[in-house]
Motif scaffolding. Structure first.
Motif, short mmCIF file in Angstrom:
data_model
loop_
_atom_site.label_atom_id
_atom_site.label_comp_id
_atom_site.label_asym_id
_atom_site.label_seq_id
_atom_site.Cartn_x
_atom_site.Cartn_y
_atom_site.Cartn_z
N SER A 153 0.85 -1.19 0.00
CA SER A 153 0.00 0.00 0.00
C SER A 153 0.88 1.24 0.00
O SER A 153 2.00 1.22 0.52
CB SER A 153 -0.90 0.04 1.23
N MET A 154 0.36 2.32 -0.57
CA MET A 154 1.14 3.55 -0.63
C MET A 154 0.28 4.76 -0.33
O MET A 154 -0.83 4.89 -0.85
CB MET A 154 1.81 3.72 -1.99
N ILE A 155 0.80 5.64 0.51
CA ILE A 155 0.21 6.95 0.74
C ILE A 155 1.03 7.94 -0.07
O ILE A 155 2.18 8.21 0.24
CB ILE A 155 0.25 7.34 2.23
N HIS A 156 0.44 8.44 -1.15
CA HIS A 156 1.18 9.31 -2.05
C HIS A 156 1.36 10.70 -1.45
O HIS A 156 0.54 11.18 -0.67
CB HIS A 156 0.46 9.43 -3.40
N GLN A 157 2.46 11.35 -1.85
CA GLN A 157 2.72 12.70 -1.39
C GLN A 157 1.62 13.65 -1.84
O GLN A 157 1.17 14.50 -1.07
CB GLN A 157 4.07 13.18 -1.95
N GLU A 158 1.17 13.50 -3.06
CA GLU A 158 0.05 14.30 -3.56
C GLU A 158 -1.25 13.53 -3.31
O GLU A 158 -1.41 12.40 -3.77
CB GLU A 158 0.22 14.56 -5.06
N LEU A 159 -2.13 14.13 -2.55
CA LEU A 159 -3.37 13.47 -2.15
C LEU A 159 -4.19 13.08 -3.38
O LEU A 159 -4.29 13.83 -4.34
CB LEU A 159 -4.17 14.39 -1.23
N ALA A 160 -4.77 11.88 -3.34
CA ALA A 160 -5.46 11.35 -4.51
C ALA A 160 -6.89 10.93 -4.20
O ALA A 160 -7.42 9.99 -4.77
CB ALA A 160 -4.68 10.16 -5.07
N LEU A 161 -7.53 11.64 -3.28
CA LEU A 161 -8.91 11.34 -2.94
C LEU A 161 -9.87 11.99 -3.94
O LEU A 161 -9.53 12.96 -4.61
CB LEU A 161 -9.22 11.85 -1.53
N MET A 162 -11.07 11.45 -4.03
CA MET A 162 -12.10 11.98 -4.92
C MET A 162 -13.04 12.88 -4.12
O MET A 162 -13.78 12.41 -3.25
CB MET A 162 -12.84 10.83 -5.59
N ASN A 163 -12.99 14.17 -4.41
CA ASN A 163 -13.69 15.16 -3.60
C ASN A 163 -15.20 15.00 -3.60
O ASN A 163 -15.87 15.37 -2.63
CB ASN A 163 -13.33 16.57 -4.08
N SER A 164 -15.77 14.46 -4.67
CA SER A 164 -17.22 14.37 -4.77
C SER A 164 -17.79 13.15 -4.05
O SER A 164 -19.01 12.97 -4.01
CB SER A 164 -17.64 14.32 -6.24
N MET A 165 -16.92 12.31 -3.48
CA MET A 165 -17.36 11.12 -2.77
C MET A 165 -17.16 11.29 -1.27
O MET A 165 -16.41 12.16 -0.81
CB MET A 165 -16.59 9.89 -3.28
N THR A 166 -17.84 10.47 -0.48
CA THR A 166 -17.69 10.53 0.97
C THR A 166 -16.36 9.90 1.39
O THR A 166 -15.68 9.23 0.60
CB THR A 166 -18.83 9.79 1.68
N ILE A 167 -16.03 10.11 2.65
CA ILE A 167 -14.82 9.50 3.21
C ILE A 167 -14.89 7.98 3.08
O ILE A 167 -13.94 7.33 2.62
CB ILE A 167 -14.66 9.89 4.69
N ALA A 168 -16.02 7.40 3.48
CA ALA A 168 -16.18 5.94 3.43
C ALA A 168 -16.06 5.42 2.01
O ALA A 168 -15.41 4.39 1.76
CB ALA A 168 -17.52 5.54 4.03
N GLU A 169 -16.66 6.11 1.06
CA GLU A 169 -16.59 5.67 -0.34
C GLU A 169 -15.17 5.71 -0.86
O GLU A 169 -14.75 4.84 -1.64
CB GLU A 169 -17.50 6.56 -1.20
N ASN A 170 -14.40 6.70 -0.43
CA ASN A 170 -13.00 6.78 -0.83
C ASN A 170 -12.17 5.64 -0.26
O ASN A 170 -11.34 5.04 -0.94
CB ASN A 170 -12.39 8.12 -0.41
N ILE A 171 -12.41 5.31 1.00
CA ILE A 171 -11.60 4.29 1.67
C ILE A 171 -11.86 2.91 1.10
O ILE A 171 -10.94 2.11 0.89
CB ILE A 171 -11.86 4.32 3.19
N TRP A 172 -13.13 2.60 0.80
CA TRP A 172 -13.47 1.23 0.41
C TRP A 172 -13.73 1.08 -1.09
O TRP A 172 -14.31 0.07 -1.50
CB TRP A 172 -14.70 0.76 1.21
N ILE A 173 -13.30 2.04 -1.88
CA ILE A 173 -13.55 1.94 -3.31
C ILE A 173 -12.92 0.65 -3.86
O ILE A 173 -11.81 0.27 -3.49
CB ILE A 173 -12.98 3.18 -4.04
N ARG A 174 -13.71 -0.05 -4.66
CA ARG A 174 -13.35 -1.36 -5.24
C ARG A 174 -13.51 -2.50 -4.22
O ARG A 174 -13.41 -3.65 -4.56
CB ARG A 174 -11.92 -1.33 -5.79
#
Length: 512
Positions: free
Chosen positions: A100-121
């Motif tokens: 797993s990798m936490i990228h230096q540049e944040l790669a979250l999707m702003n239009s989705m919720t926190i939960a949707e971002n974490i469990w995507i796929r």
């Protein structure tokens, strides 16, 4: 109960992992057009350890991590995971294999919720095969409880601060339960209190046997959290040592090949008349009654914890999100700033804290990024840009800031995060501002470049530029500021002079 043969096989694998590391890199080479990013580098990560990867911007750290995470494919070399040679074809492939990798540049999707971002796929499904949002929120809350993160799982990511987004990225990476966790500048956007929180999470992961690769430019973090470290310089492997066996100066010499004797080259500059006066500036629900003065040649540090609304005040001054009430005076004259263009007309420049979202145009080249703030000003006449003049200025400034790029035609997305930050600084310095607002000016910048940026800020102050500098790094605030303004939850909680300020006094005001 394992059979003797199975037990022997398990022990053999365990021994091999301990000897070789859970992740072993050797002979890795990666070349981009005009740039040899990595040249025969190596790295070994042992299970249950934190291994810091150090080096200046452009040293190849992030490139190697993207190879390990399956983003890039190496031109040569070998990757061994748990003692076996692997080919990592994509980020999903790397995740499936336990990286797993936490990228230096944040790669979250702003239009989705926190939960949707974490469990995507990996979204939980109900009996009808549809996403079970209630269960997904519950899983997120369980994860947050374990990590002591206080966020609502159903909040939209667009409503989060940069620091909160960083904690979501960390939680997302931890949720994969990987054997190898890569953290690329995980503390670049969070304050010291959040850093301690992160370190608690890291120590727990280390105790669980996770091998952690930790990229940072902050020396104090290396000695607090890392067991071992490896240094790269100019895309080459320099060496690996136990963190307990070296000093800060040893590491800096390995990184830059030279001594850096003055990290905060602040000199006493003549401080002139008030150029910026802010009185009772208010944006309901965000900040209230913000009042301060800024003088020519002064560096005013702005400190505060996450949630203090420091960046919101800066955005109001630059017209990004204008205040609802209050007065802004420049040279004693009240001005109405409703847009960034109006702020620029008043001689204000603003370096934002999030270079990816609100700073760089990643798909454009370096020259286009640097000249962006110039083309609407004196270098554009009758609808045409004086390209020769602008290019000359851009090349001069890029060289002054030591931006590592083959040329200014290189796309910005191909540069390291630190070099992207330098480009943004170059952009605003070329506008020759009277008032310079810097929000986290050395975020993601290596130790050598930090010293250069600090010297540049001091020189600008000496030339009469008024500087408002926001920083989450208290040593930077203390080392560079003539005065310090501290905020707490949208209010100014106090001011400190350079002589009376220390970390304890700042934190007391920040936590009021």
């Amino acid at each position: 109960m394992l059979s003797p043969a199975t037990a022997a096989a398990v022990e053999k694998v365990r021994t091999r992992i301990e000897d070789e590391g859970v992740l072993a890199i050797s002979g890795i080479r990666k070349e981009f057009p005009g740039v040899l990013a990595l040249d025969n580098v190596q790295l070994k990560i042992r299970p249950g350890t934190v291994h810091a990867l150090m080096g200046e911007n452009g040293a190849g750290k992030s490139t190697l991590m993207k190879i390990i995470a399956g983003v890039y494919q190496p031109d040569a070399g070998e990757i061994r995971l748990r003692g076996e040679t692997v080919t990592l074809k994509s980020p999903l492939d790397a995740l499936d294999q336990g990286i797993s990798m936490i990228h230096q540049e944040l790669a979250l999707m702003n239009s989705m919720t926190i939960a949707e971002n974490i469990w995507i796929r990996r979204e939980p499904k109900n009996a009808f095969g549809l996403i079970d949002h209630r269960k997904m929120a519950a899983q997120t809350q369980e994860l947050f409880d374990r990590l002591n993160i206080r966020l609502n799982p159903v909040t939209l990511v667009s409503e989060l601060t940069v620091a909160q987004k960083q904690m979501v990225e960390i939680a997302k990476a931890v949720s994969h339960n990987s054997d190898v966790l890569i953290m690329d500048e995980p503390t670049s956007a969070i304050t010291e209190r959040e850093v301690e929180h992160l370190f608690t999470i890291i120590r727990d992961l280390r105790a669980r046997g996770v091998g952690i690769v930790y990229i940072t430019h902050k020396m104090n973090e290396l000695f607090e959290i890392a067991d071992e470290f490896t240094v790269f310089r100019d895309g080459k492997y320099v060496g690996t040592h136990n963190a307990a066996d070296v000093t800060r100066d040893d590491i800096i010499r390995m990184m830059v090949g030279r001594e850096i004797t003055d990290m905060f080259p602040k000199v006493d500059c003549p401080i002139g008349e008030v150029i910026l006066e802010v009185e009772k500036l208010t944006l309901p629900g965000v900040f209230y009654d913000i009042s301060f003065q800024l003088r020519r040649g002064e560096i005013l540090g702005l400190a505060g914890l996450v949630g203090s609304k420091r960046s919101n005040v800066a955005e109001a001054l630059f017209g990004v999100h204008p205040a609802a009430s209050g007065t802004i005076r420049i040279n004693g004259k009240a001005v109405d700033i409703q847009t960034p263009a109006q702020a620029m007309d008043q001689g204000i420049a603003f370096l934002t804290e999030d270079r990816k979202e609100t700073g760089c145009f990643l798909i454009l080249d370096c020259l286009e990024n640097i000249q962006m703030a110039l083309i609407t000003r004196s270098y554009a006449k009758a609808g045409f840009v004086d390209q020769k003049a602008v290019t000359g200025l851009a090349e001069e400034m890029a060289g002054r800031l030591r931006v590592k790029t083959p040329n200014l035609a290189e796309r910005v997305e191909n540069l390291s995060g630190g070099n992207q930050q330098k480009l943004l600084i170059a952009r605003w310095l070329l506008t020759k501002p009277r008032i310079l607002i810097l929000d986290e000016p050395t975020r993601g910048i290596d130790v050598g470049a930090k010293s250069e940026i600090h010297r540049l800020i001091t020189n600008l102050a000496a030339e009469g530029v008024a500087v408002l500098m926001i920083s989450s790094e208290l040593p930077e605030v203390l080392g560079m500021s003539d005065r310090i303004m501290v905020m707490h939850e949208g209010h100014v909680s106090g001011f400190l002079t350079r002589d009376e300020a220390d970390q304890v006094k700042i934190m007391e005001l920040a936590a009021r």
